[in-house]
Design a protein around this motif. Sequence first.
Motif, PDB file in Angstrom:
ATOM      1  N   ASP A 109       0.843  -1.197   0.000  1.00  0.00           N
ATOM      2  CA  ASP A 109       0.000   0.000   0.000  1.00  0.00           C
ATOM      3  C   ASP A 109       0.875   1.243   0.000  1.00  0.00           C
ATOM      4  O   ASP A 109       1.376   1.666   1.041  1.00  0.00           O
ATOM      5  N   ARG A 167     -12.409   6.445   5.557  1.00  0.00           N
ATOM      6  CA  ARG A 167     -11.645   6.279   4.321  1.00  0.00           C
ATOM      7  C   ARG A 167     -11.902   7.396   3.324  1.00  0.00           C
ATOM      8  O   ARG A 167     -11.309   7.395   2.242  1.00  0.00           O
ATOM      9  N   ASP A 285      -9.975  -7.751  -2.283  1.00  0.00           N
ATOM     10  CA  ASP A 285      -9.390  -7.048  -1.147  1.00  0.00           C
ATOM     11  C   ASP A 285      -9.010  -8.102  -0.115  1.00  0.00           C
ATOM     12  O   ASP A 285      -9.296  -9.286  -0.272  1.00  0.00           O
TER      13      ASP A 285
HETATM   14  C1  BGC Z   1      -7.715  -2.421   2.384  1.00  0.00           C
HETATM   15  C2  BGC Z   1      -7.082  -2.217   1.039  1.00  0.00           C
HETATM   16  C3  BGC Z   1      -5.600  -2.514   1.116  1.00  0.00           C
HETATM   17  C4  BGC Z   1      -5.432  -3.943   1.597  1.00  0.00           C
HETATM   18  C5  BGC Z   1      -3.991  -4.400   1.664  1.00  0.00           C
HETATM   19  C6  BGC Z   1      -7.368  -3.768   2.988  1.00  0.00           C
HETATM   20  O1  BGC Z   1      -7.755  -3.861   4.318  1.00  0.00           O
HETATM   21  O2  BGC Z   1      -9.115  -2.285   2.268  1.00  0.00           O
HETATM   22  O3  BGC Z   1      -7.310  -0.902   0.610  1.00  0.00           O
HETATM   23  O4  BGC Z   1      -4.987  -2.290  -0.115  1.00  0.00           O
HETATM   24  O5  BGC Z   1      -5.994  -4.049   2.897  1.00  0.00           O
HETATM   25  O6  BGC Z   1      -3.312  -3.814   2.702  1.00  0.00           O
END
Ligand code: BGC
Length: 753
Positions: A109, A167, A285
């Motif tokens: 991320d 978010r 996700d």
């Molecule tokens: C989030 C995503 C993120 C993923 C990996 C999830 O909990 O919703 O946005 O990319 O985790 O870390």
Amino acid sequence: MMFKKTFLIVGVLMMLFGACSPTSTQKSDNDIEGKVDALLKEMTLEEKIGQMSQVDPGVFGTPEELKAAIKNGEIGSLLNVFGAENVNELQRTAIEESRMGIPLIIGRDVIHGYRTIFPIPLGMAASWNEDLVRESAAIAAREAASMGINWTFAPMIDVSRDPRWGRIAESAGEDPLLNSMVARAMVQGYQGDDLSDPATIAACAKHYIGYGAAEGGRDYNTTIIPDIYLHNIYMPPFREAVNAGAATVMTAFNDINGIPATGHERNNRQILKNELGFDGFVVSDWASIEEMIAHGYAADGKHAAELALNAAVDMEMSSRTYVNNLEQLLEEGKVKQEWIDDAVRRILRVKFRLGLFDNPYVDVELAEKVLVTDEHLEVAEKLAEESVVLLKNDNNTLPLKKGTKVALVGPLADQPYEQLGTWIFDGDENDSETVLEAFNAYNGENNVAFAEGLAYSRDKSEKGFRDAERAINQSDVVVLVVGEESILSGEAKTLAELKFPGKQNELIELAASKGKPVVMVVMAGRPTGLRQTQDFADAVLYAWHPGTMAGPAIANLVFGEAVPSGKLPVTFPKGEGQVPVYYAHKMSGRPASEENWTHIDEIPVHAVQHSLGNTNHSLDYGFTPLYPFGFGLSYTTFEYSDMNLSSETMTQNDELTITATIKNSGKVTGTEVVQLYTRDLVAFYTRPVRELKDYKRVTLQPGESVQVEFTIGADEIGFYLPDGTYTIEPGDFHVWVAPNAAEGLQNEFEVVE
Ligand code: BGC
């Protein structure tokens, strides 16, 4: 009312917006397709399913177990691996020790910067500066790639109209066009012109789709999205990301009208892959396949895997339902070999495009040369400056003169970590420059009396108030840096009340009680806190979480070295009870106006029912928000005049040119974001009272004027019907050239057959 005929442009606009203009990464590359075919022929079913699995080493098991699984071809991708050497070692295991030697794709991320942290995405959107947003993503890619990362889970382009949702910090706010701008800029920034360039990484447009519409702003919550809203509000940024060549798309956690996004066959296969022409891969996700069990949509892991694969999810993040069940599901005929092959083909295609087969390893010396360079910090400072929105500036309190005796007060004035905001796994607070450091450097330590007042934003102790009072008493102006700590926004950080936490309101009142001008700087991940506090402040700068260079950016703005130009990417409600409130709302049959509503305190006792009229408003908040979308002041003023249209009519094949003169009528050079809105007055489906169609940034010297010109085509003034076809209806339209969504010059035109 007369009904009008509708032009249905079935299919044609699908082509216009869809897959007709492939970018370099999307160009069908025969060479790559041939190589993918060759690999697919050689791969066993287990190896194919392995490619469809992404794991986090931290949760997978011991390092030995991880390596063994990579060696067996059971894993196609990793997320959250840290360190270039570590990545190289795992990559080496995949390439040299697995039978097929297929490289891993390493995800992370990287949301608003890797080590150099830029403003949170909501702040970036407030800059309305596509070039800078693109540059920030390119820098993030360069830094991340130097650590062996090939793929970021960004941009997040969920239209969100609810500041309670934590978010919203990660999104570009409430508007489809602004989210589309961020989508395009970030995809281009991360991926560059050539994905195989070692300084670029694959982007991931997320969360597909509707995640920002969570009921009550509670994260992961169910969404109810009529198809007409899906196509016109939530889909445009994804359409844009696909057109910009986004290599991957992530499905969302929410369910939409009863079907989890991760199990939504129509949305994922039919719309995203077939109609939009997306040829990269879809990743779930985190455990969102398995979570379909909790949703009450899948009976167990096996059923979840069946539903997800049939719904075109190519790679599973974190949970293991594919690895555990696909083979059996295939034997039982519940999934098709064709879908497995399609998923693997897409994953391999992206790996080839990234150049991973030719160049899988990263130079371990590179990071040192690339991370947080002066050049990167300069861009971070500029973007932070441009993301700040001046919401109030009574009596031209700002800018302050250099050397002014300033009391710098508040729990966020010297918090190197908190100013970075949410999702900064790799950001380092040691790189941060705080407001205190920047004020001391610019204004001289002797002219800055600092007292935090509260140790952190939720602090409920007034122990620090005495120091704050002392600092204020010895100064001429108070600058309060208040808001939210970074942990209070982002994933799973919903707030039911929009107010500054802890004793910040009391601190602000205390500051205001001293009779000195008060400047409030807000660092927060959402619109919050102002209704209760802004009357105590003479000036308000809304800074979001500005990132590494928060300090210099805010000091520049406060002392007039920079002039605010940010504009709100989201409507500021008066309070949570007004949510959802957004500019592109529909008109009710009983619109409210200043003349036809009565505030609760003004209602006569025993007033007779209906005696006050019946219109669309709240008795306490009225019908307007605290600040409209697109709003933002400057240290100068801009006058709008002479709006002209190239024609009073246009056909559905035409373009219309709209011009207006913008003059800097103040005393300093400033940048204005000039916005173009339209309204379709009568349609088969009611249309919003305004829709943003375009915008332009203009920088003007004092006294200077410029004629701003917009061209809109018929393909921009129509809308999607519930079945996804695009329509342009003949009839009357209003058009505005405006400084925000609530004001502006207005004109009209007619679309004729
Ligand atoms: C989030 C995503 C993120 C993923 C990996 C999830 O909990 O919703 O946005 O990319 O985790 O870390």
